[in-house]
Design an enzyme around this catalytic site. Sequence first.
Site, PDB file in Angstrom:
ATOM      1  N   GLY A   1     -18.875  16.416 -36.482  1.00 24.76           N
ATOM      2  CA  GLY A   1     -18.573  17.488 -35.541  1.00 24.76           C
ATOM      3  C   GLY A   1     -17.069  17.705 -35.459  1.00 24.76           C
ATOM      4  N   GLY A   2     -16.594  17.962 -34.238  1.00 23.96           N
ATOM      5  CA  GLY A   2     -15.175  18.257 -34.024  1.00 23.96           C
ATOM      6  C   GLY A   2     -14.261  17.162 -34.542  1.00 23.96           C
TER       7      GLY A   2
ATOM      8  N   GLY B   1       0.877  34.189 -66.320  1.00 32.90           N
ATOM      9  CA  GLY B   1       1.141  33.911 -64.903  1.00 32.90           C
ATOM     10  C   GLY B   1       1.245  32.424 -64.642  1.00 32.90           C
ATOM     11  N   ALA B   2       0.508  31.623 -65.406  1.00 31.00           N
ATOM     12  CA  ALA B   2       0.529  30.181 -65.194  1.00 31.00           C
ATOM     13  C   ALA B   2       1.880  29.587 -65.568  1.00 31.00           C
ATOM     14  CB  ALA B   2      -0.587  29.513 -65.980  1.00 31.00           C
TER      15      ALA B   2
END
Lengths: 515, 104
Positions: free
Chosen positions: A171-172, A405-406
């Site tokens: 949970g949290g 781009g790499a």
Amino acid sequence: MTIIEKINEFLSRTSRLMKGGGEASLEKQKKRGKMNARERLDALLDGDSFFEIDLFVEHTAKDFGMKGKQLAGDGVVTGFGRVNGRSVAVYAQDFTVVGGSLGKAHADKIVKTMDSAGEMGMPLIGINDSGGARIQEGVDSLCGYGDIFFRNTRLSGVVPQISVILGPCAGGAVYSPALTDFVFVVDKISNMFITGPQVIKTVLDEEISAEELGGAKTHSGITGNAHFYVMTEQEAFQQIRKLLSFLPLSCSEKPPVMEDIIPPKNALNSTDVIPADRTKPYCVKGIIKGIIDGSDFLEVQERYARNIVIGFGRIDGKTVGIIANQPQFLAGVLDVNASDKAARFIRFCDAFNIPLLTLVDTPGYLPGIDQEHSGIIRHGAKLLYAYSEATVPKLTVVMRKAYGGAYVAMCSRHLGANFVIAWPSTEIAVMGPEGAASIIFKKEISESDDPESMKKKMVQKYEDKFANPYIAASRGYVDQIIEPSETRETLITALRLAKNYKTNVIKRRHGNMPV
Amino acid sequence: MQTKLQELIIDDTFYETEVPEGYPDRRFQGIPDPCEARAIISGAIVKVNVRKGQRVSTGQVILVLEAMKMLIEVEAEIDGRIEEINVSIGDSVRKDQLLARIVD
């Protein structure tokens, strides 16, 4: 009451509190194959260095039978200690006390430790072993979680924060570790999820075991939530001690420098470190180990997004953060997960004054529908952002492929690298020869009588002209071309030159990194 | 860890490298078929608004699925005719299960 009586009362109170949930619960914890909170702190810290605070804290809850119920330390042991002689702040949730559940007083103890860590400038290590919120305390327990998340965030980049998951964390509760820098998980002991298997079964009628859903393997291999995966609790503590040896205590310090400099075990030799054929794989960790002091590499997220390798090592006794494409896995492409993994690591290093060493051999960003639809644009942008934003010394070694781009993204000169070094096997180009030739010479190839051999010829033509480091070097995008065997010495010199490197940190509230 | 070398094609180049199991084959990837209405989550069918052969238009709600106490409307993604409908009211369905198919 005489003084002796008062002291005896103090001693008896202390001894009761030191037993956590009592003998029976401690025995149960042992039977589960788990250490208890105090044993864990002993294993983590230098002998006898634990300096406890808030042992006598009690909860003030009244509802649901909580009134008058005594919970030792309210289920968490907090304080300070030393790791290799250096100060750290610690807390360990005690599962033997009502399942380590988090009530207001429990949270307040953690909060106090966190505040001290920030004020005194020392790393924070949280040992998590808790069933979750203490339901009886209602919204006060939620307040406790919120207070912790708030401080995790405010401490981010101020002091290193490490979480160890040594039991359930559901949970949290999972969000505190998620906000910290490094998460350790132990095989068959750690569990993390937002909703557990039972809820999933009830609501969705889907069956899955806790281990498969959120065990150590899942978080280190699939989700990337965990950074270190180990087999035993002892190993986790040893790894934390090792990790801390690379890090400064806070952002206002530089990492510790090792006096004894051990050369790498297998130094790089120029001719057979990597295959010349760009399509052949090799393990980049061999290269890393051939460069760094004592070949001592502490890999981070070893099992996640294996196409990029990240971790800590030392060069000339100084800590460096290493980011390297891994040709052995998915050809070393950049994809959604690899970009996320590297970007977060780069930002950690930048926050804590750790220079970056980038080793490049990548064919590019991974093409495909699933990557595009998974948001490679948004995720890939993180890598550009993290490198561009970083103001620590940035050293780059291009080993072989650096396409498109790499090439730009892998800490090129254009993103602010201080030194870009290339090996003679380097190919810096807009794309690989096969792809480029089919586009540039499309007409020649399609109009040829023998398109196959024409394509081969054109690929060769492109390769001869562009598949090398010299065009990039002729523009000054590469500072030096060296033989692989000279890499370590070159990097030592570059690091020394960059010792006092300062660049302007832009004055603004903060940037807006794509997340 | 097991190392299984395979081929990965990037920009017309065959790279020899390890490819994990279940990794999408980059040569033959499909995008979701708009003719198919599938369950986005496991749940139960609470409403069927169409019958086989009926004409539907884009955005029209053909089924309603209940999951996690929420009603989730399943819409037609294209204009067409219901070719098959595989579920009726009360059926439990799994995530990704084919509920209905539409033809142009």
